[in-house]
Design a protein around this motif. Structure first.
Motif, PDB file in Angstrom:
ATOM      1  N   ALA A 231       5.609  19.007   4.797  1.00 55.33           N
ATOM      2  CA  ALA A 231       5.350  20.034   3.780  1.00 55.33           C
ATOM      3  C   ALA A 231       4.060  20.787   4.047  1.00 55.33           C
ATOM      4  CB  ALA A 231       5.311  19.391   2.392  1.00 55.33           C
ATOM      5  N   SER A 232       3.096  20.146   4.698  1.00 47.41           N
ATOM      6  CA  SER A 232       1.803  20.810   4.944  1.00 47.41           C
ATOM      7  C   SER A 232       1.925  21.967   5.914  1.00 47.41           C
ATOM      8  CB  SER A 232       0.794  19.796   5.487  1.00 47.41           C
ATOM      9  OG  SER A 232       1.185  19.324   6.764  1.00 47.41           O
ATOM     10  N   THR A 233       3.025  22.016   6.687  1.00 52.21           N
ATOM     11  CA  THR A 233       3.157  23.120   7.632  1.00 52.21           C
ATOM     12  C   THR A 233       3.421  24.440   6.926  1.00 52.21           C
ATOM     13  OG1 THR A 233       5.512  22.654   7.949  1.00 52.21           O
ATOM     14  CG2 THR A 233       3.976  21.620   9.469  1.00 52.21           C
ATOM     15  N   TYR A 234       3.708  24.398   5.612  1.00 50.61           N
ATOM     16  CA  TYR A 234       3.783  25.642   4.854  1.00 50.61           C
ATOM     17  C   TYR A 234       2.400  26.274   4.702  1.00 50.61           C
ATOM     18  CZ  TYR A 234       8.582  25.688   3.049  1.00 50.61           C
ATOM     19  OH  TYR A 234       9.943  25.796   2.913  1.00 50.61           O
ATOM     20  N   ASN A 235       1.363  25.428   4.699  1.00 48.92           N
ATOM     21  CA  ASN A 235       0.015  25.870   4.425  1.00 48.92           C
ATOM     22  C   ASN A 235      -0.742  26.071   5.728  1.00 48.92           C
ATOM     23  OD1 ASN A 235      -2.587  26.290   3.578  1.00 48.92           O
ATOM     24  ND2 ASN A 235      -2.678  24.501   2.235  1.00 48.92           N
ATOM     25  N   ILE A 236      -1.005  27.317   6.056  1.00 52.33           N
ATOM     26  CA  ILE A 236      -1.682  27.619   7.317  1.00 52.33           C
ATOM     27  C   ILE A 236      -3.035  26.922   7.380  1.00 52.33           C
ATOM     28  CG2 ILE A 236      -2.799  29.463   8.641  1.00 52.33           C
ATOM     29  CD1 ILE A 236      -0.535  31.284   7.855  1.00 52.33           C
ATOM     30  N   ASP A 237      -3.760  26.906   6.264  1.00 56.74           N
ATOM     31  CA  ASP A 237      -5.106  26.339   6.277  1.00 56.74           C
ATOM     32  C   ASP A 237      -5.108  24.827   6.477  1.00 56.74           C
ATOM     33  OD1 ASP A 237      -6.616  28.777   5.812  1.00 56.74           O
ATOM     34  OD2 ASP A 237      -5.667  28.798   3.856  1.00 56.74           O
ATOM     35  N   ALA A 238      -3.946  24.188   6.319  1.00 59.38           N
ATOM     36  CA  ALA A 238      -3.850  22.749   6.573  1.00 59.38           C
ATOM     37  C   ALA A 238      -3.539  22.456   8.031  1.00 59.38           C
ATOM     38  CB  ALA A 238      -2.776  22.130   5.683  1.00 59.38           C
ATOM     39  N   GLN A 239      -3.372  23.494   8.848  1.00 61.43           N
ATOM     40  CA  GLN A 239      -3.015  23.334  10.260  1.00 61.43           C
ATOM     41  C   GLN A 239      -4.100  23.943  11.152  1.00 61.43           C
ATOM     42  OE1 GLN A 239      -0.113  21.755  11.405  1.00 61.43           O
ATOM     43  NE2 GLN A 239       0.025  21.137   9.273  1.00 61.43           N
ATOM     44  N   ALA A 240      -5.366  23.642  10.832  1.00 61.79           N
ATOM     45  CA  ALA A 240      -6.482  24.259  11.552  1.00 61.79           C
ATOM     46  C   ALA A 240      -6.496  23.912  13.032  1.00 61.79           C
ATOM     47  CB  ALA A 240      -7.806  23.855  10.905  1.00 61.79           C
ATOM     48  N   ASN A 241      -5.854  22.799  13.410  1.00 64.56           N
ATOM     49  CA  ASN A 241      -5.789  22.440  14.826  1.00 64.56           C
ATOM     50  C   ASN A 241      -4.854  23.362  15.599  1.00 64.56           C
ATOM     51  OD1 ASN A 241      -3.643  21.316  13.348  1.00 64.56           O
ATOM     52  ND2 ASN A 241      -3.190  19.875  14.993  1.00 64.56           N
ATOM     53  N   VAL A 242      -4.005  24.112  14.887  1.00 63.98           N
ATOM     54  CA  VAL A 242      -3.091  25.065  15.529  1.00 63.98           C
ATOM     55  C   VAL A 242      -3.459  26.492  15.161  1.00 63.98           C
ATOM     56  CG1 VAL A 242      -0.684  25.777  15.804  1.00 63.98           C
ATOM     57  CG2 VAL A 242      -1.240  23.358  15.456  1.00 63.98           C
ATOM     58  N   ILE A 243      -3.507  26.783  13.871  1.00 63.46           N
ATOM     59  CA  ILE A 243      -3.853  28.118  13.389  1.00 63.46           C
ATOM     60  C   ILE A 243      -5.045  28.010  12.450  1.00 63.46           C
ATOM     61  CG2 ILE A 243      -3.068  30.136  12.092  1.00 63.46           C
ATOM     62  CD1 ILE A 243      -0.270  29.564  12.951  1.00 63.46           C
ATOM     63  N   LYS A 244      -6.070  28.801  12.701  1.00 68.66           N
ATOM     64  CA  LYS A 244      -7.278  28.759  11.895  1.00 68.66           C
ATOM     65  C   LYS A 244      -7.557  30.137  11.296  1.00 68.66           C
ATOM     66  CE  LYS A 244     -12.243  27.790  12.169  1.00 68.66           C
ATOM     67  NZ  LYS A 244     -13.362  27.465  13.087  1.00 68.66           N
ATOM     68  N   PHE A 314       6.539  27.546   8.615  1.00 65.43           N
ATOM     69  CA  PHE A 314       6.768  26.263   9.241  1.00 65.43           C
ATOM     70  C   PHE A 314       6.289  26.431  10.680  1.00 65.43           C
ATOM     71  CE2 PHE A 314      10.373  24.804   6.329  1.00 65.43           C
ATOM     72  CZ  PHE A 314       9.588  23.814   5.763  1.00 65.43           C
ATOM     73  N   ILE A 315       5.526  25.471  11.156  1.00 67.16           N
ATOM     74  CA  ILE A 315       4.956  25.569  12.501  1.00 67.16           C
ATOM     75  C   ILE A 315       5.588  24.498  13.373  1.00 67.16           C
ATOM     76  CG2 ILE A 315       2.844  25.467  13.877  1.00 67.16           C
ATOM     77  CD1 ILE A 315       1.323  26.215  11.298  1.00 67.16           C
ATOM     78  N   TYR A 316       6.175  24.906  14.513  1.00 69.39           N
ATOM     79  CA  TYR A 316       6.753  23.932  15.426  1.00 69.39           C
ATOM     80  C   TYR A 316       6.138  24.133  16.807  1.00 69.39           C
ATOM     81  CZ  TYR A 316       9.921  21.303  18.369  1.00 69.39           C
ATOM     82  OH  TYR A 316      10.423  20.414  19.277  1.00 69.39           O
ATOM     83  N   GLN A 317       5.520  23.067  17.307  1.00 69.62           N
ATOM     84  CA  GLN A 317       4.924  23.074  18.645  1.00 69.62           C
ATOM     85  C   GLN A 317       5.450  21.855  19.388  1.00 69.62           C
ATOM     86  OE1 GLN A 317       0.583  22.780  18.826  1.00 69.62           O
ATOM     87  NE2 GLN A 317       0.570  24.452  20.304  1.00 69.62           N
TER      88      GLN A 317
END
Length: 341
Positions: A231-244, A314-317
């Protein structure tokens, strides 16, 4: 003396009128004035939107989803993204397109499949489950996801035209892996109907009919091929290791005047307090080779400063992969950031 008193009254009334006009919007004028002094740092001037990102090493492929379908893991090195479109045909009905794309670890499309039809000429309903693309209207399936085979293989009715009672239907679907239900209406005056159940069980596709009082609607089993998202992948700010999010720039006070002249009504606008600002967020995207940058619009709440992005991802790497897939589920758009060939 009387003339001076008149002048004082005129000046007083002018001040009152100006105050009545300006004071309800004083916060709006103040915020607009403040924004004039908030300059965007020069280093962000070169940022472009995601779909127009320019780089020597990377490119962005934008694919319109059309249908809200999951991303599938075809095998260890391939994912499948699903898209489609529906638009009115000039000859009547809808022109419908269903597409599947296979993406390798470099983000390149290695294979694709497309089904196009007009809703007046034929009926189709494509469901994707594990290694199968199933047409539950035409009672066929394809193994394309697994091995690239595009042949439509038919599956049969368990017992031709028999309508099973609910008790027997429940036995048939016990321990099923997948089930799809559809209502089949009759041409009778009372619009009678029955249920058609498509079942995948013991590595076999079948369908059968059951009574109209069927109530055990399908509990879909998890598609084993579907990529699961946190669910956190909805929140860009929770994925600072990928998108900041590097910076937020306020550009416009987002409020109408208290004097809403659009519909000639007093005090029916947003009010001078407004609800915040419209601006732009500036982001860094960490890719295997380098860091990329892009911008997108954002709303900023007043007075707490909470950020409201127009969409979330949603972020998929993939592991050992060279691409990043951002899935805008709200607008049904895929952004595939991949190395240039």
């Amino acid at each position: 003396m009387k003339l001076n008193i008149k002048k004082k009254y005129i000046i007083l009334w002018c001040v009152i009128i100006i105050a009545v006009i300006i004071l309800p919007d004083i916060k709006m004028y103040y915020q607009q004035y403040k924004l004039r002094s908030e300059k965007l740092p020069e280093r962000f001037l070169s940022y472009s939107t995601l779909d127009s990102l320019k780089d020597n090493d990377y490119e962005v492929l934008k694919i319109y989803g059309g249908f809200n379908e999951p991303v599938l893991q075809g095998n260890d090195s391939t994912i499948i993204i699903i898209s489609g479109s529906r638009k009115e045909s000039k000859d009547g009905g809808d022109d419908i397109v269903n597409k599947w794309y296979k993406i390798n670890l470099n983000g390149q499309i290695t294979d694709s499949l497309q089904y196009s039809y007009n809703s007046l000429n034929s009926t189709h309903s494509y469901q994707t489950f594990n290694d199968y693309i199933v047409d539950v209207d035409q009672n066929t399936y394809s193994n394309w996801i697994k091995d690239g085979d595009t042949i439509h293989y038919p599956y049969k009715n368990i017992t031709e035209n028999k309508i099973f009672p609910v008790s027997e239907a429940q036995k048939i679907i016990a321990d099923k892996e997948y089930m799809y239900d559809d209502i089949i209406h009759s041409d009778t005056a009372d619009n009678d109907y029955k249920y058609k159940l498509v079942v995948y069980k013991d590595n076999v596709w079948n369908y059968f009919y059951t009574e109209k009082n069927w109530t055990d609607y399908p509990a879909y089993k998890t598609n084993k091929k579907s990529i699961q998202y946190d669910a956190s992948t909805y929140n860009i700010d929770a994925q600072a290791n990928v998108i900041k999010r590097d910076y937020v720039h306020k550009e416009k006070w987002n409020a109408r005047s208290f004097w809403n002249l659009k519909n000639f009504s007093w005090g029916s606008g947003n009010g001078s307090g407004g609800d915040g600002w419209i601006g732009t967020s500036y982001f860094s995207v960490k890719m295997p080779k380098k860091t990329l940058h892009y911008k997108q619009s954002v709303s900023i709440d007043y007075p707490d400063g909470n950020l409201r992005d127009p969409f979330s991802y949603f972020i998929y790497q993939p592991q050992n992969g060279a691409y990043l897939l951002l899935i805008d589920t709200q607008n049904q758009v895929y952004y595939l950031i991949r190395p240039k060939k």
